[in-house]
Scaffold this active site. Structure first.
Site, PDB file in Angstrom:
ATOM      1  N   ASP A 119       1.107  -1.366  -0.065  1.00  0.00           N
ATOM      2  CA  ASP A 119       0.477  -0.270  -0.063  1.00  0.00           C
ATOM      3  C   ASP A 119       0.899   1.214   0.155  1.00  0.00           C
ATOM      4  O   ASP A 119       1.841   1.262   0.615  1.00  0.00           O
ATOM      5  CB  ASP A 119      -1.240  -0.267   1.259  1.00  0.00           C
ATOM      6  N   HIS A 161     -10.850  -2.312   5.293  1.00  0.00           N
ATOM      7  CA  HIS A 161     -10.106  -1.849   6.640  1.00  0.00           C
ATOM      8  C   HIS A 161     -11.503  -0.171   6.461  1.00  0.00           C
ATOM      9  O   HIS A 161     -10.432  -0.074   7.844  1.00  0.00           O
ATOM     10  CB  HIS A 161      -9.175  -1.910   6.783  1.00  0.00           C
ATOM     11  N   ASP A 162     -12.194   0.142   5.649  1.00  0.00           N
ATOM     12  CA  ASP A 162     -12.501   1.358   6.127  1.00  0.00           C
ATOM     13  C   ASP A 162     -14.496   1.470   6.427  1.00  0.00           C
ATOM     14  O   ASP A 162     -14.350   2.217   6.066  1.00  0.00           O
ATOM     15  CB  ASP A 162     -12.397   2.693   4.730  1.00  0.00           C
ATOM     16  N   GLU A 181      -6.661   3.516  -5.389  1.00  0.00           N
ATOM     17  CA  GLU A 181      -7.873   3.993  -4.894  1.00  0.00           C
ATOM     18  C   GLU A 181      -8.620   5.411  -5.038  1.00  0.00           C
ATOM     19  O   GLU A 181      -7.842   6.172  -4.775  1.00  0.00           O
ATOM     20  CB  GLU A 181      -7.990   4.178  -3.689  1.00  0.00           C
ATOM     21  N   ASP A 196      -2.910   4.727  -2.389  1.00  0.00           N
ATOM     22  CA  ASP A 196      -3.992   5.288  -1.727  1.00  0.00           C
ATOM     23  C   ASP A 196      -4.208   6.469  -2.033  1.00  0.00           C
ATOM     24  O   ASP A 196      -3.534   7.279  -2.075  1.00  0.00           O
ATOM     25  CB  ASP A 196      -3.438   5.031   0.249  1.00  0.00           C
TER      26      ASP A 196
HETATM   27  C1  GLC Z   1      -7.821   5.722   1.757  1.00  0.00           C
HETATM   28  C2  GLC Z   1      -7.389   4.746   3.554  1.00  0.00           C
HETATM   29  C3  GLC Z   1      -7.957   5.037   4.226  1.00  0.00           C
HETATM   30  C4  GLC Z   1      -7.249   6.202   5.170  1.00  0.00           C
HETATM   31  C5  GLC Z   1      -7.174   7.540   3.811  1.00  0.00           C
HETATM   32  C6  GLC Z   1      -6.108   8.380   3.791  1.00  0.00           C
HETATM   33  O1  GLC Z   1      -8.489   5.973   1.835  1.00  0.00           O
HETATM   34  O2  GLC Z   1      -8.002   3.291   2.834  1.00  0.00           O
HETATM   35  O3  GLC Z   1      -7.460   4.099   5.646  1.00  0.00           O
HETATM   36  O4  GLC Z   1      -7.736   7.053   6.127  1.00  0.00           O
HETATM   37  O5  GLC Z   1      -7.007   6.674   2.839  1.00  0.00           O
HETATM   38  O6  GLC Z   1      -5.074   7.644   3.786  1.00  0.00           O
END
Ligand code: GLC
Length: 534
Positions: free
Chosen positions: A100, A322-323, A262, A203
């Site tokens: 990641d 995980h979110d 993402e 990310d």
């Molecule tokens: C992404 C991650 C999340 C994090 C955010 C900031 O959305 O999945 O867990 O808090 O980015 O890095």
């Protein structure tokens, strides 16, 4: 159609939240040797790759998503030697490793930011987004907000300027318009690819660039201040396309490397624009995480996604990460897990790379945390309206041992009390368990090219209850029939399949091939039925 196998296209990717997966040294936090010790389990499950949520050094304001050194391993997870060992052993099991990369922002403890905030003329000043408002020093430079609550700008008394942070104030956004930043970021891909890493999850990559003139976002209706503006100038800037191409070029310099992005806040249309030949290999489609337990919604997500992607792009589907609350919790899955088998039956047979999130294969539910137990600052900020993301981050439930067999010490976040009944050890021993169903599905998927590369051909469906589709290559036709309801129901196969002969590949409700009478296939309640045309 594609024939050569490609691990990231034909395989299944399993997300690990390292903090919560397996703790080898009793400090209550999962670690790399813990993951290495579970490779056998992952190989038996039948996945093709693991994606590790961030393992770089981090002060953990956002649990790893605030990085203070991109080219090192956080000591709480182990050493670089532990990492090399994990990669080597994963590869011996034919498991690829995806890291990641959190490149939109760093931690405020990153040496670059410490330098940057030290004075206006520090060489690192321009590595971050520092601004002021000509109308007054206590006015933020514009109306941009932080998704984690409050203004997106933090005032720095010492240098009398504001810096921008889309997330927590301890996560300052980098200035990607600075060529030195861009070059440094690209070197991070090479650093890890050179160490044998197979892929990267980027990310919030569509956040990297912000409007060069820092214009205000236009207003719109919304509940939180963050939602009361169209994110026109702080996200999805046109310059991003060049970066996506540059990343792809770097990765194409190595054999079979992969990048999945993402897309933060964007729908499937934006996500589709960033992937394909010469761009990222994939961008996440999160629409399943917003669907109710209803086949019509899932089918719509699939058809929309298929329509958006160009011929050479490849879809992917995600039910958990995980979110977000876990699917078992979201779908109020009954304890017998039959509904979760239907969900898995769909996820693992659609045309697209499935992403699993650890614990999904044993039907883990979210833990509920009280105010004093909250770890996620998001929950601390928004309590009680939003309790944060701890619910889906509880320790992996390995066994009936204390703390679910996750640690010998005290876990950083409590285990779900249902671990006594719901864990890997018990489910391994039960042939009817969800875990064994995932294993069987993954085996069937691996053995049948149509389930990997085949076209997706939807059949007639009953929007309240069933979903049926074919997966087809030139040589193979597989029928997937899913009953989302508890009642028996018939799926119409249509005239072309009336007389087809079928062989049962997998069902959670029967041992022998079902009869197809006059083109109707009868499904039991909560049934996943996968048939191969003979
Ligand atoms: C992404 C991650 C999340 C994090 C955010 C900031 O959305 O999945 O867990 O808090 O980015 O890095």
């Amino acid at each position: 159609m594609q024939n050569k196998t490609l691990w990231w296209r034909d395989g299944v990717i399993y997300q690990i939240y390292p903090r919560s997966f397996a703790d080898s040294n009793g400090d209550g936090i999962g670690d790399l040797p813990g993951i290495t010790a579970k490779l056998e389990y992952l190989a038996d499950l039948g996945i093709d790759a693991i994606w590790l949520s961030p393992i770089n050094p981090s002060p953990d304001v956002d649990f790893g998503y605030d990085v203070s050194d991109y080219k090192a391993i956080d000591p709480k997870y182990g050493t670089m030697a532990d990492f090399d060992d994990l990669v080597k052993k994963a590869h011996q099991h034919n498991i690829h490793v995806i890291l990641d990369l959190v490149l939109n922002h760093t931690s405020d403890q990153h040496p670059w930011f410490i330098q940057s905030r030290s004075s206006r003329d520090n060489p690192y000043r321009d590595w971050y987004l520092w601004r002021e408002n000509p109308k007054g020093k206590h006015l933020p430079p514009n109306n941009w907000q932080s998704i984690f609550g409050g203004k997106g700008w933090e005032y720095d008394e010492k240098t009398e300027q504001w810096y921008f942070h889309m997330f927590y104030k301890q996560q300052p956004d980098l200035n990607w318009r600075n060529p030195a930043v861009r070059a440094e970021m690209m070197s991070i891909f090479r650093f890890w690819a050179d160490r044998g890493v197979d892929g990267f999850r980027l990310d919030v990559f569509n956040e990297y660039y912000k409007d060069a003139e820092f214009r205000d976002n236009p207003p719109k209706w919304g509940i939180r201040p963050f939602d009361q503006q169209k994110h026109m100038h702080d996200t999805d800037q046109p310059e991003m396309m060049g970066i996506v191409e540059e990343i792809r070029k770097i990765l194409d310099g190595y054999p079979e490397r992969y990048a999945v992005g993402e897309t933060f806040m964007s729908g499937a249309d934006k996500a589709a624009a960033y992937c394909g030949p010469g761009k990222l290999h994939a961008t996440f489609n999160f629409s399943f995480m917003h669907n109710f337990w209803n086949p019509a919604g899932f089918l719509k997500s699939v058809l929309d996604w298929e329509a958006l992607l160009t011929e050479d792009s490849w879809p992917n589907y995600v039910m958990n990460n995980h979110d977000n609350p876990r699917s078992a919790t979201r779908y109020r899955a009954p304890e017998n897990d039959e509904r979760l088998k239907v969900a898995a039956g769909m996820l693992l047979t659609l045309r697209g790379t499935p992403f699993l999130y650890s614990g999904e294969e044993i039907g883990m539910r979210d833990i509920s945390v009280s105010r004093s137990e909250i770890q996620d600052p998001l929950g601390l900020h928004y309590w009680p309206f939003n309790k944060g993301r701890d619910g889906c981050r509880s320790p992996m439930q390995w066994s009936t041992a204390r703390y679910a067999g996750f640690t010998n010490g005290k876990p950083w976040l409590k285990a779900h009390p249902n671990f006594i009944k719901r864990n890997v050890e018990l489910q391994k021993a039960d042939p009817k368990s969800l875990l064994n169903f995932y294993c069987a599905l993954l085996r069937v998927r691996r053995a049948n090219p149509a389930l990997q590369q085949g076209m997706f051909v939807p059949l007639t469906y009953n929007p309240q209850q069933i979903l049926g589709y074919l997966r087809q290559t030139a040589d193979q036709t597989v029928l997937v029939a899913l009953n989302f309801g508890k009642r028996k129901v018939k799926l119409a196969l249509g005239p072309r399949l009336n007389d087809a002969n079928w062989e049962l590949l997998l069902s959670n409700k029967r041992e022998t091939t079902p009869k197809v009478e006059r083109g109707w296939l009868q499904l039991m309640g909560d049934e996943v039925c996968i048939l191969l045309q003979k």
